[in-house]
Design an enzyme around this catalytic site. Sequence first.
Site, PDB file in Angstrom:
ATOM      1  N   TRP A 199       0.849  -1.191   0.000  1.00  0.00           N
ATOM      2  CA  TRP A 199       0.000   0.000   0.000  1.00  0.00           C
ATOM      3  C   TRP A 199       0.896   1.257   0.000  1.00  0.00           C
ATOM      4  O   TRP A 199       1.899   1.305   0.704  1.00  0.00           O
ATOM      5  CB  TRP A 199      -0.905  -0.006   1.246  1.00  0.00           C
ATOM      6  N   ASP A 367     -15.630   8.850   0.395  1.00  0.00           N
ATOM      7  CA  ASP A 367     -16.165   8.085   1.526  1.00  0.00           C
ATOM      8  C   ASP A 367     -16.797   9.002   2.586  1.00  0.00           C
ATOM      9  O   ASP A 367     -16.323  10.105   2.827  1.00  0.00           O
ATOM     10  CB  ASP A 367     -14.976   7.326   2.141  1.00  0.00           C
ATOM     11  N   LYS A 476     -16.358   6.065  -8.280  1.00  0.00           N
ATOM     12  CA  LYS A 476     -15.092   5.467  -7.823  1.00  0.00           C
ATOM     13  C   LYS A 476     -15.463   4.203  -7.052  1.00  0.00           C
ATOM     14  O   LYS A 476     -16.106   4.282  -6.006  1.00  0.00           O
ATOM     15  CB  LYS A 476     -14.356   6.460  -6.934  1.00  0.00           C
ATOM     16  N   TRP A 477     -15.070   3.052  -7.592  1.00  0.00           N
ATOM     17  CA  TRP A 477     -15.453   1.739  -7.029  1.00  0.00           C
ATOM     18  C   TRP A 477     -14.278   1.223  -6.212  1.00  0.00           C
ATOM     19  O   TRP A 477     -13.298   0.728  -6.753  1.00  0.00           O
ATOM     20  CB  TRP A 477     -15.782   0.786  -8.185  1.00  0.00           C
ATOM     21  N   ASP A 478     -14.404   1.359  -4.897  1.00  0.00           N
ATOM     22  CA  ASP A 478     -13.274   1.054  -4.006  1.00  0.00           C
ATOM     23  C   ASP A 478     -13.409  -0.354  -3.432  1.00  0.00           C
ATOM     24  O   ASP A 478     -14.495  -0.960  -3.455  1.00  0.00           O
ATOM     25  CB  ASP A 478     -13.259   2.095  -2.871  1.00  0.00           C
ATOM     26  N   ASN A 480     -11.412  -2.167   0.006  1.00  0.00           N
ATOM     27  CA  ASN A 480     -10.327  -1.844   0.931  1.00  0.00           C
ATOM     28  C   ASN A 480      -9.874  -2.956   1.864  1.00  0.00           C
ATOM     29  O   ASN A 480      -9.403  -2.677   2.961  1.00  0.00           O
ATOM     30  CB  ASN A 480     -10.733  -0.629   1.766  1.00  0.00           C
ATOM     31  N   ASP A 548      -2.683   5.528  -3.114  1.00  0.00           N
ATOM     32  CA  ASP A 548      -3.056   6.517  -2.106  1.00  0.00           C
ATOM     33  C   ASP A 548      -1.878   7.435  -1.791  1.00  0.00           C
ATOM     34  O   ASP A 548      -2.027   8.397  -1.040  1.00  0.00           O
ATOM     35  CB  ASP A 548      -3.503   5.815  -0.817  1.00  0.00           C
TER      36      ASP A 548
END
Length: 729
Positions: A199, A367, A476-478, A480, A548
């Site tokens: 990440w 979000d 935006k298709w996240d 996590n 990110d």
Amino acid sequence: MPIEWDEENGIFHLLNDRTSYMIRIVHGKYPAHLYWGKRVHALQAAAILFQKSRSFSPMTDPSNPSFSLDTLPQEYPAFGNGDFRTPAYQLRSEDGSTITEFVYDSHEIYKGKRPLEGLPAAYTEDDAEADSLVITMVDSKLGIGLHLQYSIYRDHDVITRSVSFENLGRRKVELHKCMSMSVDFHHSNWDLLHLHGTWARERHIERQPLITGTQSISSARGASSHQHNPFVALLAKNATEEYGDAYGISLVYSGNFQAAIEVDPYQSTRLSIGINPFDFIWLLMPGETFQTPEALLVYSHAGLGGMSRTFHRLLRTRICRGHYRDQTRPILINNWEATKFNFTEKKLKQLADASAEVGIELFVLDDGWFGQRHNDKSSLGDWYVNKKKLPSGLNGIAEYVQNKGMQFGLWVEPEMVSPDSELYRQHPDWCLHVPGRNRTLSRSQLVLDLCREDVRNWLVETFTRLFESAPISYVKWDSNRNFTEVGTAALPPERQKETAHRYMLGLYQILEKLTSRFPRILFESCSGGGGRFDPGMLYYMPQTWTSDNTDAVERLKIQYGTSIVYPAITMGAHVSDVPNHQVGRITPLEMRCDVAMAANFGFELNIDNLGAEDKKTVQQKIQFYHHIKELVCFGELYRLLSPFDGNDTAWMYVSENQDQAVVFYYKTLATPNPPLFRLYFRGLDPNRVYQMSNGYSYTGDELMKLGITMSSIKSDFFSKVFYLEAEPI
Ligand code: DGJ
């Protein structure tokens, strides 16, 4: 004739103007690998498969002791009857045996390329674009057919490969391993290049010589992953950015994968890629077929750069689909780094006002807009707007944004559920889990079980309603977290090891439905940044949030590494605030803009907090991006200097007709009394004169051979962008 069949010698030759790929059916039974590389006209290709008798290599044919599967270069090797190297597949029959004897049965050559059912794959728009070959092998005792599927593109130096297994018999069989392709190179004098990370540090480049034995990269996380991209390349030792042989293989898949490279004692190299065989078993019942994902095989004799440009063209035009495929993308602002969860309608409107003023075209609400989502601990699954935060609802904020002349976009994370949510309280069994076992949390959330039809239907209905509820132009298709306790209530015990792959099939089905239902929504995929940056996702969503990490210096490596396979138009790149959220570094706005505008340009900061001077800079950068965006999105990429090699990074984009180019140069740290240094351009027309944004004219030839001298720069985090336009011929 792009696929030739020489029946006398049993040779298939897949060719276009530049590439050849040759297979020989040896002894009428075994598909052997003859050649893959620059296009060749050959008369004696059959003889190239010279074999020597090797001690301890089993005799496949006692009358011919030198012939052994153990040393034969093969197209799709098995284990258990002579070849001790890495097999491409393994099946287990009802009697517990994994011994199989697949031999050539028949073949089919046809124009065009068929889609793979339920899976993303490279496509054609016209049958003239590609030719395909299917070699069918059969194990008659087992009653299983195995179809080796190949296509070669006319205009791309790309061969696609996949395999399907068909149960023609009356007994069930288990697939324990079924790679999408395998290829044997006759030597091992290669460097292996792959993209690794984690990440906020995705797709860093590693290049190292092959070693004897097996090396592999893989993911067992339920996603292609931040850690390893589903891609490997073998490069000739002398291969550079622009010269030498480069073989790149990319898997069109977003789930668990493995790429394995084995060098044997006779220094041949076997490379395979496909679904990770670890934690995978697929039960194939009579009458059923299993289709593997597709692998894209690119050969370039123009080095790593040539290989990348081939991948870029293919992914951009024959993996990505839909309305936005051939469109430059709107410059967006995303409120995430500006506000995180801490926003009000008023704050968003202020951000929208400031964004519209500087010329931003799309406002994305990230979000925190739904359920009781005030932090990352709750509400995934409760996809209705939080009226306390947004009293006028999604429609209210969307209309406000539209009235400012911008489009409206929304963040969602459909595949996940928070234990603290109404959805979970109603359906605690809707997540991936194993009964009686702990449900391990990651980012306080669980993964919905997309193997279940009821869950898939609920997702399609819920998100159809949501996307219809407001004027949403972008999603935006996240996603996590990765998988733990991989188990599904949708399958019986003997099929539990199908879960991870069936999840992917379920996800692809949902994406197919939603993206075709909403063709005018621009979808961007995301997985904690670039945790699922792969061709599979690009088939449904034509851009991906790269990372990110938005620090300009870190982004040089991330974007450079990503560009090895993926074109700039697919890479979301945003200017964010300083000190940077991930590394605390302070870089000038100028450099942050110059890095982000080398890809799919956007912003992720509180524009309103910028001073007048900085706002002006942002405005100018946006205007400049409009000038170069066609070049960045559709031009050919030439990487000039690598951030992995030192302090200087440079890359450039050249339009297809070589009329225009834009060159980006970045220097990370100032060096005292530095040597004079020249920057050499590439990809220009040597015979044309280019006017450059520094006020001078140059021939393409001199820019590529003499280069330009970069004056010494007395500041850290320096960047410079040159725009070039060719004088009319
Ligand atoms: C991870 C993404 O990569 C971020 O950009 C942001 O959308 C957060 N998720 C929101 O939770």
